[in-house]
Scaffold this active site. Structure first.
Site, short mmCIF file in Angstrom:
data_model
loop_
_atom_site.label_atom_id
_atom_site.label_comp_id
_atom_site.label_asym_id
_atom_site.label_seq_id
_atom_site.Cartn_x
_atom_site.Cartn_y
_atom_site.Cartn_z
CB CYS A 2 -43.03 -90.65 -32.58
SG CYS A 2 -44.48 -91.20 -33.47
NE ARG A 27 -38.39 -93.10 -29.64
CZ ARG A 27 -38.50 -93.91 -28.61
NH1 ARG A 27 -37.41 -94.48 -28.12
NH2 ARG A 27 -39.65 -94.16 -28.04
CD1 TRP A 74 -41.85 -95.75 -38.41
CD2 TRP A 74 -43.70 -96.43 -37.35
NE1 TRP A 74 -42.20 -96.96 -38.94
CE2 TRP A 74 -43.33 -97.41 -38.29
CE3 TRP A 74 -44.83 -96.64 -36.58
CZ2 TRP A 74 -44.05 -98.57 -38.47
CZ3 TRP A 74 -45.55 -97.80 -36.76
CH2 TRP A 74 -45.14 -98.76 -37.70
CG ASN A 100 -43.63 -92.16 -28.54
OD1 ASN A 100 -44.18 -92.79 -29.43
ND2 ASN A 100 -42.72 -92.69 -27.75
N GLY A 101 -47.05 -92.26 -28.64
CA GLY A 101 -47.97 -93.21 -28.02
C GLY A 101 -49.23 -93.33 -28.86
CD GLU A 484 -40.08 -115.93 -38.69
OE1 GLU A 484 -40.37 -116.19 -39.87
OE2 GLU A 484 -39.56 -114.84 -38.34
CE LYS A 488 -36.08 -113.72 -38.64
NZ LYS A 488 -37.42 -113.42 -38.95
CD GLU A 491 -34.38 -113.14 -42.55
OE1 GLU A 491 -34.69 -112.17 -43.25
OE2 GLU A 491 -34.87 -113.35 -41.43
CG HIS A 507 -42.68 -138.95 -45.06
ND1 HIS A 507 -43.20 -140.15 -45.47
CD2 HIS A 507 -43.43 -138.57 -44.00
CE1 HIS A 507 -44.23 -140.47 -44.71
NE2 HIS A 507 -44.39 -139.52 -43.80
CE LYS A 606 -37.73 -104.42 -41.35
NZ LYS A 606 -37.70 -105.70 -40.66
#
Ligand code: M6R
Length: 611
Positions: A2, A27, A74, A100-101, A484, A488, A491, A507, A606
């Site tokens: 946050c 944030r 958040w 925040n935490g 992955e 990346k 994308e 193959h 997103k």
């Protein structure tokens, strides 16, 4: 993650706080709030949604005063809503806090405080702080009360406190969450990052863990939270401009998120196991714990990178807990006629928690009476609400469209889950569980080492930027990392890339190899290492360019590969986490060289909320 801000000084606090929140909005932006001391009481406004909404609300309700705190949220504990928005108050509303935490032991603290007569208004972990401070403030100064309260708190916090009983003060404490003090002309600001401070002053003090700052408009005092020893801190001058630091000094959100991984990974495992017992304590599982022994198999459903994480997780669960696992594309699962029933646990993995196909797959599983479990990052998201039980990633908001920290946090939560299932099924002994958990806690440090190699990956990117095709090869736990890595690159650099199990190369894909085609081998030392070396030799024999991710100390590989990226050693189960980091950095640097919009790559979104 946050954003928090506090102001004490000569000017009206509300306009400074709202300006600061706008800078901190990246944030988190699911809800926001502000509290200002008006000379008698602390008044507040809270809204659900973005800072824009809070600014509008402030036009209607003025908050006069020169001492105030504000927060952009958040959500981690409790859905995004007005009641869960900060600032939080104690029962008498004399104390207001922004935090925040994560307070790991909040559930116990809350229980005790409720027994003692405190009344809670939100579902957050943060609210316990306001009540705990109130408890001690009855007989002690605000400073002392905060010190006594925090002695009982386990977790991470950047905390700012104001009290109507000592309105000449603002007090803040930092532990494991960032907090910066801005020094103005007879005014002070506290904020999660410098972006909220530099419109007012460039003189700052970076607070360290366990430091407490006591502010009045005439001065400040910083001392150690535990022993009250005064600390002399260096005043630093920020020489960034506003635009740069709105991403915390990083050029893009994606790079910032890549570099946040030591912290986001720690957040994914923090407070979730008892190291000396080798036991997992996943609060989210408690409600379905009694049903777990009756399950005979697991199906993982996900899309994109989350599906790649699912592949790693599936292998881990099968190996450690000996439960059969099937990993499915959610989009395929929903239109097949899958055999699912009450003996089945369906795990949905989704960073956003809003992916349409994953939601549909879950809904199908629910109609078949399967038990469902969600692994999401966004608190209160659709998937988080749909499942029978779940575990959050606690990775903080991920803004870059290409997932980075979300993916590695998924790997961590899946590892924890696999150990938990193995403990339940007694397929792992305490020593082995302890060993994996011990290695888990080393990951943040090892990742920092890998991030230090960003410069040499940028050099490699120069060599690869004009390539049109790229092959990523890996085996076992690292095959999904090959997928992955290729995703990346696709994308954000728009270079065609394929991920393959290394042994499958012969193959078909081997036909593509020539001197223009780079192959990235994930060749860290595990039981398939020798086989991968043979695959490498096959590529070399066809003049292919070889880039190898190899275990630190592997000298042999330098005679085969054109470029070696060294990866620190950890246990095989956790190598995928480390091997992911250079793949992210390589894709990032290539895309930068090609001049692409890193955070918003073309054609992507997103969260994919449509089929
Ligand atoms: O939010 P989710 O994890 O459900 O998203 C799934 C995919 O859309 C996502 O992983 C996508 O592949 C990313 N852009 C990958 O970087």
């Amino acid at each position: 993650m946050c954003g928090i801000i506090g102001y004490i000084g000569q000017r009206e606090a509300s306009s400074i706080l709202i300006g600061g929140l706008k800078c901190l909005e990246y944030r988190g932006y699911d809800s926001a709030g502000m509290a200002v001391f008006d000379g008698q009481n602390i008044q507040d406004i809270k809204i659900k949604g973005k800072i824009f909404g809070l600014a509008k609300a402030l036009e209607k309700k003025n908050l006069p005063g020169k001492l105030g705190i504000a927060h952009t949220r958040w959500a981690t504990h409790g859905a995004p809503s007005i009641i869960n928005a900060h600032p939080h108050f104690c029962c008498s509303r004399h104390i207001a806090i922004v935090h925040n935490g994560i307070i790991e032991n909040y559930a116990n603290l809350r229980k005790v405080l409720i027994k003692e007569g405190h009344h809670f208004s939100s579902e957050t972990d943060s609210e316990v702080l306001a009540h705990l401070i109130e408890k001690y403030h009855k007989h002690k100064s605000l400073t002392k009360a905060i010190q006594l309260a925090l002695k009982q708190v386990i977790g991470a916090y950047a905390l700012v406190v104001i009290s109507a009983t000592e309105p000449q003060k603002m007090i803040a404490i930092k532990k494991s969450s960032s907090l910066i003090l801005g020094l103005g002309q007879k005014e002070y600001l506290l904020a999660s990052d410098a972006s909220a401070i530099i419109p007012h002053t460039k003189k700052v003090i970076y607070l360290d863990d366990n430091e407490m700052v006591v502010l009045s408009k005439n001065g400040y005092r910083i001392h150690n939270l535990g022993n009250n020893h005064l600390i002399k801190k260096k005043v630093e001058t920020i020489n960034w401009n506003l635009t740069q630091i709105s991403k915390d000094g990083f050029k893009t959100f994606m790079l910032k998120e890549i570099f946040e991984q030591p912290e986001s990974i720690a957040n994914a495992f923090r407070g979730r196991f008892i190291p000396e017992k080798g036991q997992i304590k996943l609060g989210g599982l408690e409600t379905i714990e009694s049903k777990l022994p009756h399950l005979s198999r697991i199906i993982i459903v996900a899309c994109g990178s989350s599906w790649h994480a699912g592949l790693v997780g599936g292998s881990l669960i099968e190996e450690l807990a000996k439960i059969p696992v099937k990993v499915e594309y959610a989009s395929e699962f929903r239109y097949r006629y899958p055999v699912v029933g009450p003996d089945c646990l369906v795990i949905a993995i989704s960073q956003s928690g809003e992916t349409a196909d994953t939601i549909a797959a879950l809904e199908l599983a629910k109609t078949k009476k399967a038990l469902t479990f969600g692994i999401c990052n966004v608190v209160g998201s659709s998937i988080a609400r749909l499942v029978d039980a779940g575990a959050y990633l606690h990775a903080g908001p991920e803004i870059g469209v290409a997932t980075t920290k979300g993916f590695t946090s998924q790997l961590i939560v899946l590892t924890i889950l696999a150990i938990h299932f193995a403990n339940l099924k007694k397929t792992i002994n305490r020593k082995n569980a302890q060993k994996i958990l011990k290695e888990l806690t080393r990951l943040p440090v090892l990742i920092k080492k890998l991030l230090d190699q960003s410069g040499s990956l940028a050099e490699l990117a120069q060599k690869l930027k004009n390539t049109h095709n790229c092959l990523y090869l890996g085996r076992g736990y690292n095959f999904p990392i090959a997928l992955e890595g290729a995703l990346k690159l696709k994308e954000i650099s728009y270079i065609h890339a394929e991920g393959y199990p290394a042994a499958e190369m012969k193959h078909g894909p081997i036909a593509l190899i020539d001197k223009k085609m780079p192959t990235i081998f994930i060749a860290t030392q595990d039981k398939t290492y020798k086989k991968i070396i043979s695959n490498m030799l096959e590529v070399k024999a066809r003049n292919g360019m070889i880039i190898a991710l190899a275990t630190v100390g592997d000298k042999k590989i330098t005679s085969i590969a054109d470029k070696v990226i060294y990866i620190p050693r950890t246990i095989d189960f956790l190598m995928p986490v480390l091997n992911t980091i250079p793949c992210q950095l390589l894709a990032y640097h290539i895309a930068i060289l090609k001049g692409h919009d890193i955070d918003k790559p073309r054609n992507l979104a997103k969260s994919v909320t449509v089929e």
